[in-house]
Scaffold this active site. Structure first.
Site, short mmCIF file in Angstrom:
data_model
loop_
_atom_site.label_atom_id
_atom_site.label_comp_id
_atom_site.label_asym_id
_atom_site.label_seq_id
_atom_site.Cartn_x
_atom_site.Cartn_y
_atom_site.Cartn_z
N HIS A 168 -3.74 -1.40 17.84
CA HIS A 168 -4.81 -2.23 17.29
C HIS A 168 -6.15 -2.04 18.00
CE1 HIS A 168 -1.05 -4.29 16.03
NE2 HIS A 168 -1.72 -4.44 14.93
N CYS A 190 -4.32 -2.35 23.40
CA CYS A 190 -3.15 -2.06 22.57
C CYS A 190 -3.40 -0.75 21.84
CB CYS A 190 -2.92 -3.18 21.57
SG CYS A 190 -1.72 -2.76 20.27
N LYS A 231 -8.09 -0.67 6.31
CA LYS A 231 -8.88 -1.57 5.47
C LYS A 231 -10.35 -1.51 5.86
CE LYS A 231 -6.30 -5.22 6.31
NZ LYS A 231 -5.82 -6.62 6.31
N CYS A 284 0.26 -7.25 17.31
CA CYS A 284 1.69 -6.91 17.43
C CYS A 284 2.56 -8.16 17.47
CB CYS A 284 1.93 -6.11 18.71
SG CYS A 284 1.12 -4.51 18.77
N LYS A 342 -6.43 8.33 8.79
CA LYS A 342 -5.45 7.26 8.74
C LYS A 342 -5.94 6.14 7.84
CE LYS A 342 -2.63 4.24 11.63
NZ LYS A 342 -2.31 3.80 13.01
N CYS A 380 -0.66 -9.27 22.58
CA CYS A 380 -1.44 -8.70 21.46
C CYS A 380 -1.16 -9.50 20.21
CB CYS A 380 -1.07 -7.23 21.25
SG CYS A 380 -1.86 -6.50 19.79
N HIS A 416 0.84 -1.20 0.00
CA HIS A 416 0.00 0.00 0.00
C HIS A 416 0.88 1.26 0.00
CE1 HIS A 416 0.96 0.42 4.23
NE2 HIS A 416 0.35 -0.70 4.55
N HIS A 458 3.96 1.41 2.36
CA HIS A 458 5.09 0.62 1.85
C HIS A 458 5.78 1.37 0.71
CE1 HIS A 458 2.31 -2.85 3.17
NE2 HIS A 458 3.28 -2.79 4.06
#
Length: 646
Positions: free
Chosen positions: A145, A142, A297, A128, A294, A125, A17, A20
């Site tokens: 997440h 977390c 998905k 993670c 942000k 988690c 994405h 990356h």
């Protein structure tokens, strides 16, 4: 000199994405820049392919973990050519050689007593793939997440990371550029101010089999970080290949801020336990938001690199990402923003400059670079050569510091200067007067030589456009091997060389149909005769009493106990202090170097004990989600601080 630049190896639980793409373009740009400086460069990227999330993703797709990682790893490998990214090595953590190296290192660290067996209970988690400390949890969840970790008690192997805490603190403090930008260095030191826990480095095969088996206990596999991070060594032939000796001392890692702790704490302590020298630098960038939100998905705003290239072109994508983000801070992507950059910076500024200059050389000099007539040189010519030399020097400093947006600002300042140079010298008028033929030749040479230098410095950022420029200038072979030291100076272009206009570098892109329609409606409305409300209008004489000037921000800092205020030191042209309520919208470090417009004759006022001598101009509105937004009024072109705004 040698340079070894790496991206993180990307976890294959998702397709490539925008995030990356940015990290990898940064590493590729830096590798190209270091080659431009004459360095021997090694650039590496790859994929991280073990762990619980991989097994889960494979099960969801009803295939084996191996089939799954092969498919996703290939998608990463195939994405990079689309972005003109050219790594020297693409590493996979499932390769036999990497597995052997990881097991050898584990055995070495275990044998020297830095890995031990113990029982541990903690907050685990799954996202993670690690245990979180109480301090890391936010409202019991977390922070990355937003899930409540599982309470797990199990026996595992641990790395004595705490043994190396004092060494790491000392190393970071002694090496100011070890972690950049500085905000992340400070963040790591803050974390290290508390006692460091040892690192769990294994998972029992009863819970996970998709991993590298521990060489000293087959009932456990290696936890992801003690596998993944070692890729930086495997990729250059650790422990005995010549490449390892050649490149490791020059290792520089590029990462996003979400994996700061593993790279700034786990990895250096692991390296120290191995008896190796630490890497040279760690470069940490912020997040890309999409339309101020942000990427996620779940809300469907994930951007794929291939789609970007198809819509906007590879050089536009590379330029936009490097120009738009201040490295280390978060930035926002939108289709409107990238089209504006394309049309303004690339089509209008660079593209038109290149086309006009080569067209005039073709028309007035028969397509050959003329010789400078020394008798016609002016102060403007000398200012231009000075500006080009200053730009290449600034460009080198900024690129080395990963301040890509500042490097490109410096380049675009001379592009603006060159466009004004054409207007003020008017070659089309010089061509009508035979007595001015010498001056015409000088102007055309200065344009050609400036374009050559621009093609050189743009090569790391926009390789395809730079190649087109070099081809049109008849210097494609020379440019391919040129360095900043050999070709970054003035006067390299040989008179008599043939040039060709070539294709249009950056045709303008049309805005979205919705925007175009809105524009048409606006035009129709503006033609209608409407009554003008005269109340509140001022006279020209009243406006003339307001002294608006260009000011360059030379320093910025927060004011203690004032969340909204920043103290700015500006030059306009004399230095003065201005207090501005913009701390909610701008970080101090991103303001330095900006040229803004100020009200210079505003009566001084004291705010929080600081005397403010002026006011910045800015625009404020509310976005679609009801949040307040503020944008400073800045100057795009080259102009001296203190210039009056008329």
């Amino acid at each position: 000199m040698t340079t070894y630049i790496t991206t993180p190896i990307y976890y294959v639980n998702a397709m490539p994405h925008l995030g990356h793409a940015y990290t990898t373009i940064v590493a590729d740009t830096y590798s190209r820049f270091r080659r431009l400086c004459g360095d021997d460069v090694r650039f590496q990227t790859g994929t991280d392919e073990h762990g619980e999330k991989i097994v889960q993703a494979a099960e969801e797709r009803q295939c084996s973990p191996r089939e799954y990682v092969d498919r996703i790893s290939d998608s990463f490998r195939n994405t990079w050519p689309l972005l003109a990214v050219e790594p020297d090595n693409f590493i996979r953590t499932t390769s036999p050689r990497h597995i052997r190296v990881v097991q050898d290192i584990l055995q070495q660290v275990y044998d020297q007593g830095d890995i031990y067996f113990a029982e541990y209970s903690g907050h685990y988690c799954k996202g993670c793939e690690r245990f979180l400390t109480e301090k890391e949890l936010v409202d019991g969840k977390c922070p990355d997440h937003q899930t409540v970790p599982e309470e797990i008690s199990e026996q595992n192997y641990f790395f004595r990371m705490s043994k190396y805490q004092d060494w790491l603190i000392d190393h970071i403090k002694k090496n100011q550029e070890y972690i950049t930008p500085e905000r992340y260095r400070n963040e790591v030191l803050s974390f290290l101010s508390e006692p460091l826990e040892d690192l769990c480095i294994s998972r029992p095969v009863t819970r996970l089999t998709w991993g590298i088996p521990l060489p000293f206990d087959e009932k456990f596999v290696t936890y992801v970080w003690f596998d993944a991070l070692i890729n930086y060594l495997t990729g250059i032939g650790y422990p005995d290949a010549p490449e390892f000796e050649k490149y490791w001392h020059a290792a520089e890692h590029v990462i996003a801020k979400d994996i700061l702790k593993p790279h700034a704490i786990y990895w250096p302590t692991m390296i120290q336990a191995m008896g190796l020298p630490p890497y040279k630098r760690l470069h940490v960038h912020g997040y890309w938001n999409v339309d101020e939100t942000k990427m996620s998905k779940s809300i469907g705003n994930v951007i794929r690199p291939g789609e970007l290239v198809e819509k906007y072109g590879v050089d536009t994508v590379r330029y936009f990402l490097l120009r738009e983000m201040s490295f280390g801070l978060d930035s926002s992507f939108s289709g409107e923003a990238i089209i504006n950059r394309r049309n303004s910076d690339l089509a209008n500024d660079l593209g038109n400059l290149f086309s006009r200059a080569l067209t005039m050389i073709g028309k007035y000099a028969g397509g050959k670079v003329p010789k400078v007539d020394e008798s016609t040189l002016t102060d403007e010519d000398r200012q231009l050569t000075g500006a080009m030399e200053k730009m290449t020097a600034s460009y080198r400093v900024y690129m080395d510091a990963f301040a890509f947006h500042k490097a490109l600002q410096a380049v675009w300042e001379v592009i603006g200067l060159l466009n004004r140079y054409i207007v003020t010298n008017a070659p089309w008028e010089l061509a009508t007067d035979p007595a001015q033929s010498g001056r015409l030749d000088t102007v055309l040479y200065f344009l050609a030589e400036s374009l050559r230098i621009l093609a050189l410095v743009l090569r790391p950022v926009m390789p395809e456009a730079a190649e087109k420029m070099a081809l049109a200038l008849g210097m494609e072979d020379a440019m391919a091997v040129a360095t900043l030291d050999t070709a970054g100076k003035w006067g390299v272009f040989e008179p008599g060389m043939s040039v060709d206009k070539g294709p249009q570098l950056f045709p303008r892109l049309a805005a979205k149909k919705k925007q175009q329609a809105a524009g048409k409606q606006g035009k129709k409305k503006s033609r209608a005769t409407e009554p003008v409300d005269m109340e509140g209008l001022i006279t020209f004489e009243q406006f003339g009493k307001m002294e608006l000037r260009v000011a360059e921000i030379i320093a910025a800092e927060k004011i203690k106990k004032a969340d909204k205020l920043l103290k700015l030191q500006v030059r306009a042209p004399q230095e003065r202090t201005i207090v501005a309520g913009i701390a909610k919208f701008y970080q101090p470090e991103e303001l330095v170097g900006k040229k803004v417009i100020i009200v210079a004759n505003l009566k001084p006022a004291k705010l929080m004990g600081v005397t403010s001598q002026g006011m910045l101009l800015a625009a404020k509105d509310i976005d679609d989600e009801g949040r307040e937004r503020l944008v400073l009024t800045t100057i795009a072109g080259e102009i001296v601080p203190g210039a009056r705004v008329a």
